[in-house]
Design an enzyme around this catalytic site. Structure first.
Site, mmCIF file in Angstrom:
data_model
loop_
_atom_site.group_PDB
_atom_site.id
_atom_site.type_symbol
_atom_site.label_atom_id
_atom_site.label_comp_id
_atom_site.label_asym_id
_atom_site.label_seq_id
_atom_site.Cartn_x
_atom_site.Cartn_y
_atom_site.Cartn_z
ATOM 1 N N HIS A 164 43.981 42.497 43.333
ATOM 2 C CA HIS A 164 43.039 41.494 43.861
ATOM 3 C C HIS A 164 43.553 40.819 45.407
ATOM 4 C CE1 HIS A 164 40.588 37.528 43.221
ATOM 5 N NE2 HIS A 164 41.419 37.227 44.363
ATOM 6 N N GLU A 165 44.629 40.812 45.419
ATOM 7 C CA GLU A 165 45.074 40.445 46.863
ATOM 8 C C GLU A 165 45.151 41.570 47.777
ATOM 9 O OE1 GLU A 165 45.312 37.249 47.275
ATOM 10 O OE2 GLU A 165 45.338 36.607 45.287
ATOM 11 N N HIS A 168 41.661 41.524 49.410
ATOM 12 C CA HIS A 168 41.587 40.420 50.602
ATOM 13 C C HIS A 168 42.154 41.263 51.694
ATOM 14 C CE1 HIS A 168 40.081 37.366 48.238
ATOM 15 N NE2 HIS A 168 40.864 37.153 47.491
ATOM 16 N N ASP A 175 36.902 35.752 47.840
ATOM 17 C CA ASP A 175 36.780 35.486 46.022
ATOM 18 C C ASP A 175 35.156 35.340 45.831
ATOM 19 O OD1 ASP A 175 39.614 35.401 45.813
ATOM 20 O OD2 ASP A 175 39.855 33.358 46.746
#
Length: 943
Positions: A164-165, A168, A175
């Site tokens: 998830h990170e 980014h 998000d």
């Protein structure tokens, strides 16, 4: 054409050719994370020196990345995985035969492991300061997140969180949840949960437990305290950017699963594009293809590297070019300042110099006292040679000889290279530089410095600086001030509080005030420099009115410096200095103030200045950033000013903003930003940022900025609600800021080519509006946004073009043919001012609207976008798309969404089951009583 202009391109071509020849080395030498054959190489994870030693951290990091690699591989359809990872162990931990660092440092890490300083939160997050599709700065994990297995209930497994990170950080997606707007009304007048994909199911829960959806609604908005609890078992496979913790979630939202209506940051920042669309448009996916077969990639390999002794060598130009424009004097003043104040204790320092040949001036000497510092200062050059030619390679060769005396290699060492000359043979030593394992920080003096000088820094991960030939510029000292050990230990590094310089007329003065706040004060130093034969008259007042005079300062008449160290901890408050020019001619007087943290438990406020790109071509603007924070908490409402110095011409000052508009992507994240495009000519530009903090205005934020992994409060499983432990507070205690603070930071240098000579036509349009919002009040729609400028985010635009549609696809794909809103009476305001515009959309949106596919449906939403135009008809890009519900009659309540219908069906079924169970229980009880009565009667008869 001059000889230099002919030689320059030839030299550059040779340099580029050499870079291409050595390109196989680059992924491992200062080039950051590289994708090769579907695998990422060079990912650097660094542990902060303040983190207590714990070997479980290392093993858990390895497990996290290994899990993440396979999860990422499948989520990207067999495209990418993690191959080689380096874990940087702090020097404060015991040495366990770890490899010695080369160019790795904490400040260059892609992932950092450290506490938040005083906070109790453990949210993993990524600091994103640029727009959609742009890389972030770093991923931050706390040690507790990596060690406490209980947190996986709320965040999901660590490997999933890392993916998830990583999305980014690497691909610039955002998000897909929104804690501030957890619900919305969709285009079919249904109440929906902000999520992606819409197939993720759950139930509504009020403050005291499950409840029907209508109990959550007040005036068609959700009641405070009403939340949505997700089912632990799902069929939905997306999305990782929403809730990676769900076991069924194994992919990113794509065109078919993306929820374009959800009011989340992904839709706002990426113009309603899906995360997968942004990811597949990245450079990674343009240069890689899915791996064949069905086999999984090999697990990642890890190498542990650890810093040893800190080793620095100054490599200084002493050619005749250094005699021009007081360059040698500026070098002497800055180098003395660095040796006496900046370089950390226990560092090994050596000095080399060069003209056409190199020379060792001082072998390595460890700094353990002020006497050691003074000894090194005595080896600084005091004269220049008569030679005009220079050999930077010869100077670097001597520098490597100096640092290799300690351990036989230059691994982990730092070279501070200062030069004002051009070296057409610079490319000859590039292989040596690349293999040295040393980091080279370069400082270019004047306009004649080698055009390829910065490549040495770029390839070794060093910093780049430029010092113009401006008498009152303090850029040389600012450059040395910016160079730190790179360990990440902010409590050991100096903080620059003041840097200013003025050309002062005879018998005039330079007077100003610098604030020493309560987070700094240790090892505080005031440095005064001048040009004339003798020092100016110095008067310094501390906050209590105590005076310090010139004779209280330590004076070096050769270098024309005067230094005052404040014993102990400097008194917090306002310190006022006055420099009187007692000389008979105009001279440049300069002041620099530095300090260190006063409390090892309270991090000082800091500013880090940088640019998005350090080399660009006109008319592309420079994006200037300044990250103002205390620990990891952003400081809001500060006055942040950038000063840009060109090779020729006057400096340009520019106010940086944290308003979430123009160059600033996220509001109130402590990263102040602005476009810079006032290019005087081709060449180098120097950047410096000043921060002033007023205690009555500026405030520290109560939360960490960045894109955080979602913490799930609980799940439903088998009809039961299972709540996780409450998420730890991520707030901070408010600290007294009686005096405010001041900070200064060099932002290094950047270079610009292609600037037209003389006047040129307007080529700068208004910037894109990125914060358009729409609010429906009765029958009117109110739009608000931050005004762009005539040129990017400066000046005043000429007009606005607002268009709307009931079709999201129409306005997204064909803005020019959407319905035009009359804005003839709306004149744009100055850039940065909040615009508000109200109109009635009813007259243009009655009835169903045709979709591109020929179908029609009744939409209850309106979509709006805007673009600005300047006086030369240059248009901005189309803004983010705002949306709002159309007018809904009072008797037209929102239609319950599928989640509610599911809940209603479940509750109805449970009710029927309950009734049946009740009938069975009553019948059973009645029959049992009858049997007991019959037995009693039979017993009586027998008696």
């Amino acid at each position: 054409m001059t000889q230099r202009s002919i030689a320059g391109p030839i030299c550059n071509l040779k340099f580029v050719t050499l870079l291409v020849a050595l390109s196989s080395e680059l992924p491992f030498l200062g080039a950051g994370v590289q994708l090769q054959d579907n695998g990422y190489n060079g990912l650097l994870i660094a542990i902060n020196p303040q983190v207590p030693e714990n070997q479980n951290l290392i093993s858990n990091i390895k497990e996290m990345i290994t899990e993440a690699s396979f999860y990422l591989f499948n989520a990207t359809k067999r495209r990418v995985f993690f191959r080689n990872i380096k874990i940087l162990i702090p020097a404060t931990w015991k040495a366990n035969n770890n490899s010695k660092i080369k160019q790795e440092s904490y400040e260059k890490a892609n992932v950092i492991v450290t506490d938040w300083y005083g906070a109790h939160g453990d949210d993993p997050y990524t600091l994103q300061y640029r727009g959609c599709g742009k890389e972030g700065k770093y991923i931050h994990f706390t040690p507790n997140f990596l060690l406490n297995d209980n947190l996986t209930a709320g965040y999901g497994s660590r490997g999933r969180v890392f993916v998830h990170e990583w999305a980014h950080l690497r691909w610039g997606v955002f998000d897909e949840y929104n804690n501030d707007k957890p619900f919305y009304i969709n285009g079919q007048n249904q109440i929906k949960v902000t999520r992606c994909s819409s197939d993720i199911t759950g139930i509504f829960v009020c403050e005291k437990g499950p409840c029907p959806q209508e109990n959550c609604i007040i005036s068609k908005l959700f009641k405070e305290g009403c939340t949505f609890i997700y089912n632990s078992t799902q069929n939905a496979t997306a999305s990782i950017m929403f809730m990676q913790s769900l076991s069924s979630v194994v992919e990113f939202c794509n065109a078919s699963t993306h929820n374009q209506e959800a009011p989340n940051l992904q839709n706002q920042m990426c113009s309603l594009r899906s995360a997968w669309d942004v990811i597949t448009d990245s450079a990674d996916f343009h240069h890689s293809f899915p791996m064949n077969g069905t086999e999984l990639p090999p697990p990642p390999t890890f190498s542990l590297v650890q810093a040893g002794d800190k080793v620095v060598c100054l490599v200084l130009d002493v050619s005749s070019k250094m005699a021009e424009a007081d360059r040698l004097l500026q070098l002497q003043q800055a180098a003395e300042f660095y040796l006496m104040q900046i370089v950390e204790i226990h560092t090994f320092v050596g000095i080399a110099s060069f003209d056409s040949k190199g020379e060792i001036r001082a072998q390595l000497h460890q700094i353990n006292s002020n006497d050691d510092r003074k000894l090194l200062v005595s080896y600084l050059p005091t004269t220049v040679s008569a030679k005009t030619d220079i050999s930077i390679c010869s100077g670097l060769k001597k520098g490597f000889e100096v640092v290799e005396k300690l351990n036989g290699k230059a691994y982990g060492s730092v070279m501070i290279l200062v030069t004002s000359g051009d070296d057409k043979l610079l490319g000859n030593c590039l292989p040596t530089v690349l293999s040295s394992g040393s980091t080279i920080h370069s400082i270019a003096l004047g306009s004649s410095a080698a055009p390829n000088l910065e490549e040495l820094s770029r390839l070794t991960g060093g910093l780049k600086f430029f010092v113009p030939d401006i008498s009152n510029s303090n850029s040389m000292i600012d450059a040395f001030s910016r160079i730190s050990s790179g360990t990440g230990d902010i409590f050991q590094q100096h903080i620059q509080l003041e840097s200013t310089g003025e050309n002062v007329k005879p018998h005039h003065q330079l007077k100003n005030t610098v604030t020493v706040d309560n987070t700094v004060g240790n090892d505080t130093m005031f440095l005064v420099t001048w040009q004339a034969s003798g020092p100016p008259e110095i008067i310094l007042f501390d906050p209590d009115g105590r005076k310090y005079y010139t004779n209280n300062f330590i004076t070096n008449l050769t270098f024309r410096t005067a230094s005052l160290w404040i014993p102990g901890t400097a008194k917090p408050g306002h310190w006022t200095y006055t420099l009187n020019n007692t000389h008979h001619s105009l001279q440049a007087l300069k002041v620099t103030v530095t300090s260190r943290a006063s409390n090892s438990a309270v991090p000082p406020a800091t500013v880090e200045a940088f640019v998005e790109r350090d080399s660009l071509h006109f008319p592309h603007p420079v994006m200037i950033y300044a990250n103002v924070k205390q620990g990891f908490y952003p400081i809001l409402n500060a006055t942040v000013t950038a000063t840009v110095e060109p090779e020729t011409g006057d400096p340009v000052t520019l106010r940086l903003l944290d308003d979430g508009a123009g160059a600033d992507v996220i509001k109130n994240d402590g990263i102040y930003s602005r476009y810079f495009f006032s290019f005087a000519a081709n060449g180098r530009y120097s950047l410096k940022v000043h921060v002033n903090h007023s205690p009555s205005i500026s405030t520290p934020a109560h939360s960490i900025p960045g894109s955080h992994a979602m913490y799930v409060p609980g799940y439903t499983a088998n009809g039961n609600i299972q709540m996780n432990a409450p998420r730890k507070s991520v707030g901070r205690n408010e600290e007294e800021r009686k005096w405010g603070f001041s900070r200064v930071s060099s932002g290094g240098s950047f270079s610009v080519l292609g600037v037209p000579a003389g006047p040129h036509p307007d080529v700068f349009p208004p910037c894109k509006i990125i914060d358009l919002e729409a609010v429906k009040v009765e029958e009117e729609l109110t739009l608000s946004w931050t005004a762009p400028g005539e040129d990017f985010d400066q000046g005043q635009a000429t007009s606005y073009e607002i268009r709307m549609s009931k079709s999201l696809q129409n306005i997204q794909d064909d803005f020019n043919n959407a319905i035009l809103v009359n804005t003839s009476k709306r004149n744009p305001q100055q850039a940065g001012i909040r615009e508000i515009f109200t109109f009635s959309p009813q007259i243009s949106t009655n009835g169903p609207e045709h979709q591109p596919n020929g179908e029609t449906h009744e939409s209850h939403r309106i979509y709006v976008a805007i673009r600005a135009m300047d006086r030369n008809s240059l248009q901005s890009a189309v803004s983010n798309i705002a949306q709002a519900p159309l007018f809904i009659p009072p008797n037209s309540d929102p239609v319950p969404a599928r989640d509610y219908l599911i809940l209603k069906g479940v509750l109805t079924a449970m009710g029927l089951i309950g009734i049946i169970c009740l009938i069975i229980v009553v019948t059973h009880h009645t029959l049992s009583r009858k049997k007991r009565a019959d037995k009693k009667e039979n017993g009586t008869k027998l008696l």
